[in-house]
Motif scaffolding. Structure first.
Motif, PDB file in Angstrom:
ATOM      1  N   SER A 288      -0.175   4.910 -10.793  1.00  0.00           N
ATOM      2  CA  SER A 288      -1.123   6.018 -10.607  1.00  0.00           C
ATOM      3  C   SER A 288      -2.585   5.568 -10.626  1.00  0.00           C
ATOM      4  O   SER A 288      -3.460   6.360 -10.273  1.00  0.00           O
ATOM      5  N   THR A 289      -2.889   4.344 -11.064  1.00  0.00           N
ATOM      6  CA  THR A 289      -4.301   3.909 -11.079  1.00  0.00           C
ATOM      7  C   THR A 289      -4.570   2.774 -10.102  1.00  0.00           C
ATOM      8  O   THR A 289      -5.650   2.183 -10.121  1.00  0.00           O
ATOM      9  N   HIS A 290      -3.596   2.474  -9.261  1.00  0.00           N
ATOM     10  CA  HIS A 290      -3.807   1.401  -8.286  1.00  0.00           C
ATOM     11  C   HIS A 290      -4.923   1.740  -7.306  1.00  0.00           C
ATOM     12  O   HIS A 290      -5.031   2.882  -6.839  1.00  0.00           O
ATOM     13  N   LEU A 291      -5.729   0.734  -6.992  1.00  0.00           N
ATOM     14  CA  LEU A 291      -6.703   0.841  -5.911  1.00  0.00           C
ATOM     15  C   LEU A 291      -6.225  -0.081  -4.791  1.00  0.00           C
ATOM     16  O   LEU A 291      -5.282  -0.841  -4.984  1.00  0.00           O
ATOM     17  N   PHE A 292      -6.909  -0.037  -3.660  1.00  0.00           N
ATOM     18  CA  PHE A 292      -6.450  -0.873  -2.530  1.00  0.00           C
ATOM     19  C   PHE A 292      -6.324  -2.342  -2.924  1.00  0.00           C
ATOM     20  O   PHE A 292      -5.350  -3.009  -2.596  1.00  0.00           O
ATOM     21  N   SER A 293      -7.341  -2.838  -3.651  1.00  0.00           N
ATOM     22  CA  SER A 293      -7.325  -4.282  -3.948  1.00  0.00           C
ATOM     23  C   SER A 293      -6.227  -4.639  -4.939  1.00  0.00           C
ATOM     24  O   SER A 293      -5.547  -5.660  -4.784  1.00  0.00           O
ATOM     25  N   THR A 294      -6.033  -3.798  -5.978  1.00  0.00           N
ATOM     26  CA  THR A 294      -4.984  -4.136  -6.958  1.00  0.00           C
ATOM     27  C   THR A 294      -3.599  -3.970  -6.321  1.00  0.00           C
ATOM     28  O   THR A 294      -2.684  -4.743  -6.600  1.00  0.00           O
ATOM     29  N   TYR A 295      -3.467  -2.975  -5.452  1.00  0.00           N
ATOM     30  CA  TYR A 295      -2.180  -2.762  -4.794  1.00  0.00           C
ATOM     31  C   TYR A 295      -1.923  -3.893  -3.785  1.00  0.00           C
ATOM     32  O   TYR A 295      -0.793  -4.391  -3.679  1.00  0.00           O
ATOM     33  N   ALA A 296      -2.977  -4.329  -3.093  1.00  0.00           N
ATOM     34  CA  ALA A 296      -2.823  -5.456  -2.160  1.00  0.00           C
ATOM     35  C   ALA A 296      -2.395  -6.709  -2.920  1.00  0.00           C
ATOM     36  O   ALA A 296      -1.539  -7.478  -2.463  1.00  0.00           O
ATOM     37  N   PHE A 297      -2.976  -6.890  -4.125  1.00  0.00           N
ATOM     38  CA  PHE A 297      -2.602  -8.044  -4.954  1.00  0.00           C
ATOM     39  C   PHE A 297      -1.139  -7.943  -5.384  1.00  0.00           C
ATOM     40  O   PHE A 297      -0.390  -8.920  -5.322  1.00  0.00           O
ATOM     41  N   ARG A 298      -0.749  -6.722  -5.794  1.00  0.00           N
ATOM     42  CA  ARG A 298       0.634  -6.507  -6.235  1.00  0.00           C
ATOM     43  C   ARG A 298       1.607  -6.812  -5.091  1.00  0.00           C
ATOM     44  O   ARG A 298       2.567  -7.580  -5.251  1.00  0.00           O
ATOM     45  N   VAL A 299       1.287  -6.251  -3.912  1.00  0.00           N
ATOM     46  CA  VAL A 299       2.192  -6.395  -2.769  1.00  0.00           C
ATOM     47  C   VAL A 299       2.116  -7.810  -2.191  1.00  0.00           C
ATOM     48  O   VAL A 299       3.140  -8.451  -1.943  1.00  0.00           O
ATOM     49  N   GLY A 300       0.891  -8.294  -2.039  1.00  0.00           N
ATOM     50  CA  GLY A 300       0.705  -9.566  -1.334  1.00  0.00           C
ATOM     51  C   GLY A 300       0.996 -10.776  -2.189  1.00  0.00           C
ATOM     52  O   GLY A 300       1.712 -11.686  -1.760  1.00  0.00           O
ATOM     53  N   ILE A 301       0.483 -10.821  -3.409  1.00  0.00           N
ATOM     54  CA  ILE A 301       0.619 -12.027  -4.241  1.00  0.00           C
ATOM     55  C   ILE A 301       1.849 -11.922  -5.139  1.00  0.00           C
ATOM     56  O   ILE A 301       2.723 -12.802  -5.136  1.00  0.00           O
ATOM     57  N   GLU A 302       1.925 -10.799  -5.910  1.00  0.00           N
ATOM     58  CA  GLU A 302       3.016 -10.718  -6.885  1.00  0.00           C
ATOM     59  C   GLU A 302       4.370 -10.501  -6.217  1.00  0.00           C
ATOM     60  O   GLU A 302       5.388 -10.989  -6.699  1.00  0.00           O
TER      61      GLU A 302
END
Lengths: 311, 362
Positions: free
Chosen positions: A261-275
């Motif tokens: 619920s607190t994801h922003l584009f950059s944190t979500y991109a990190f989650r999807v792309g890196i993690e």
């Protein structure tokens, strides 16, 4: 236009200088100007153009980066509920945070501006501290204040017999917390920009307004705000872009939780792309807001330019 | 319209006293110019009348009403600033109508007043422009227009022409005079330019070091200065000053300028100067009262010309007497040249004697 008796041609090189034409071309002002721009062009190419073009290229590949899928990653994202949650949260986060940063910065700038210039420096310095500390570090401090076991805020609330607040585990409070920390970090930037704008308004305009019969509120509306309009527009534009791109506060404080619920584009991109190892999808997430922000920047900057010409 | 009265007006900034207790009565419809060198307190006085500066001590009355604690907006005054202070984000119309809009005048009345004022000032075609699109002179007119539309009791001008070039300044001087004659509003005008003061004012107030040196009509200040400062400040080029001694010689009073030069004091001034015989005084004579010797006149001195300033209809000559450089005015036909020796004479009836201790003109 030619001036009689004055030649505008460059002096001809001495016949003994070899490569006269090249020498002339080399000495031309336009050639020198282009050459002096090369370091900047090289920097922009390496640090902006290449990464931007490469992320566009990446966003059009499959997960294994072996096949071109066009807008496939974007279409995939549009079908995911989590992605729309991120869009919603990013817009909410950026708008609320920027509004509060601008308001607090505006009020604080006025307050600091009323302090006599002798004592103003130390107040300015103190109020800039949240902006100067690396956000990842200061957010750790905030995390400690929010964290349920040691939460200083909850300890304070309990002193007044108020039940403890789940700062980082409840959706509403988690969103509240990340916005609060972002406002704390970003408001001093508005303060310093607005303070500079306030100081550049000639005192005589306020005196003329006083004589014209303006109250303090009318001076604010008819003199201060119109005179600060360009700075306000540019600061808000800059802050919207930076706030949309915020990473460290959410990453340190909530890591996107609870329940994304607190994801922003950059944190979500990190989650999807890196993690999660899907770099092309991560690139698609990070590029999503680019067109909207580019249009916003274009409109605001055009308005600023028009106002600068007429005022 | 209203009269303005300043009583024992003081203004201090920390420990510096800018205005040291001045008294001044400005009559209804009068055009009064405050003039003096930089830092003499003239602008501070004007700003106190406007209410932009707090009064340290004393009273200000406008139309008989004590306004010491009345904010500027309630004093019914209008002010024209040195840098015009036009709102850059507003058009000329909006600038001029701002005060009326704040006072909630009907739209038609605002339109009428702004158009009337614009016509008086010749800026009707500029109403939709912004200040940035105007020349210095046009901005000055708009600033005046903003003051005129309000139809205030008192106009205040704070060095309004100092940012304009010489030609425009002259034009605007005439414009201001014309507007005053048209509106007949009490006006207080601050300037450091004595030509502006002399040409515009009904009465001139000469200020120095926070005090009023003299109040009078331009003619009074020029012909009957009260102090050494006023004698030197009013008039361009400035009055010539030489140390002198007053002596009696076989019943007549003589002014001795050093060892070489002696001037007979006119008989009608004998009784006035009598008490000062033997005392150190300063002799003052304006450059226009020092000219080339004509047929039948006695020479005042034979002097060597240091340099000249040809002004067309007259030529100013600079020469040295007793180590002091003085200035005289000769006709262009005399054709003086630097290094040349010429005979000069003076209109002794126009001389002034100043007491060194008190700096008062006798």
């Amino acid at each position: 236009m030619t001036v009689s008796g004055v030649s505008r041609d460059f002096p001809k090189p001495h016949p003994s200088i070899r490569g006269g034409a090249f020498y002339l071309w080399f000495r031309r002002r336009s050639t020198i100007a282009v050459m002096m721009c090369f370091p900047l062009l090289a920097l922009i190419t390496c640090l902006v153009a290449y990464p931007f073009a490469y992320s566009i290229y990446l966003s059009m590949l499959n997960k294994a980066e072996t096949a071109f899928v066009g807008f496939g990653n974007f279409l995939f994202l549009f079908k995911r509920e989590t992605f729309w949650l991120v869009v919603q949260q990013s817009i909410l986060f950026a708008l609320v945070a920027v509004i509060f940063k601008a308001l607090i910065g505006f009020i604080a700038a006025h307050a600091v501006n009323t302090i006599p210039s002798k004592g103003q420096r130390k107040w300015r310095g103190m109020m800039l501290v949240p902006w100067v500390i690396p956000p990842a570090l200061s957010t750790l401090g905030w995390w400690w204040l929010f964290e349920p076991t040691y939460s200083a805020f909850n300890w304070l609330l309990e002193e007044f017999a108020v039940p403890a607040v789940p700062w980082l585990s409840d959706v509403f409070w988690a969103r509240f917390s990340v916005i609060l920390v972002n406002v704390w970090v970003g408001a001093p930037f508005f303060l310093i920009m607005y303070l500079a704008a306030l100081k550049s308004i000639p005192e005589e305009l306020y005196e003329a307004a006083s004589i014209d019969g303006a109250s303090a509120w009318q001076k604010l509306v008819h003199v201060t705000l119109p005179m600060m309009r360009n700075i306000i527009a540019i600061t808000i534009l800059f802050s919207i872009i930076v706030t949309f791109a915020n990473f460290d506060i959410v990453r340190v404080l909530t890591q996107g939780g609870p329940r994304n619920s607190t994801h922003l584009f950059s944190t979500y991109a990190f989650r999807v792309g890196i993690e999660s190892g899907d770099i092309p999808l991560g690139a698609a997430v990070s590029l999503f807001m680019f067109p909207a922000l580019a249009i916003l920047a274009f409109v605001i900057l055009r308005n600023v330019r028009q106002r600068t010409v007429s005022i | 319209m209203a009269d303005v009265s300043l009583t024992k007006l003081h203004k201090s900034f920390d420990r510096t006293e800018a205005v040291c207790g001045i008294d001044l009565e400005i009559a209804d419809n009068e055009f009064v110019v405050l003039v003096g060198p930089s830092g003499c307190g003239k602008s501070t006085t004007l700003r106190m009348i406007a209410g932009l500066e707090e009064i340290t001590k004393g009273d200000i009355r406008i139309g008989g009403e004590l306004v010491n604690d009345v904010p500027p907006k309630d004093r019914d005054i209008a002010m024209v600033f040195q840098n015009y202070a036009l709102y850059p984000h507003m058009t000329v119309f909006q600038n001029m109508s701002f005060g009326l809009r704040l006072r909630k005048y009907p739209k038609k009345e605002i339109q009428r007043r702004v158009e009337d004022a614009a016509e008086v000032l010749g800026i009707s075609e500029l109403l939709q422009r912004r200040p940035k699109q105007l020349s210095g002179g046009q901005r000055q007119r708009v600033a005046m227009g903003r003051a005129i539309v309000r139809n205030p009791r008192v106009f205040l001008f704070d060095e309004p022409l100092s940012n304009l070039d010489a030609k425009l300044r002259q034009q605007m001087r005439i414009e201001i005079k014309r507007v005053h004659q048209h509106l007949n509003t009490t006006t207080v005008y601050v300037t450091h330019d004595q030509v502006e003061a002399m040409t515009l004012a009904d009465r001139v107030v000469v200020m120095n070091n926070g005090l009023i040196e003299q109040v009078g009509t331009p003619g009074e200040l020029y012909h009957q200065p009260r102090t050494h400062f006023v004698a030197g400040f009013i008039g361009s080029p400035a009055m010539n000053f030489l140390d002198c001694k007053l002596e009696r010689n076989s019943g007549n009073l003589e002014v001795k300028l050093g060892d070489m030069l002696t001037l007979q004091v006119p008989a009608d001034r004998g009784s006035r100067y009598e008490p000062y015989v033997g005392r150190g005084l300063v002799f003052g004579i304006r450059p226009e009262h020092v000219h080339e010797k004509r047929a039948g006149e006695d020479a005042f001195a034979e002097v060597m010309v240091n340099f000249i300033e040809p002004l067309g209809m007259e030529t100013m000559v600079y020469f040295t007497i007793n180590g002091v450089e003085l200035c005289g005015r000769v006709s262009p036909e005399a054709d003086p040249r630097p290094g040349q020796t010429i005979s000069l004479t003076i209109d002794i009836g126009k001389m002034h004697l100043i007491e060194s201790e008190t700096n008062l003109v006798l």
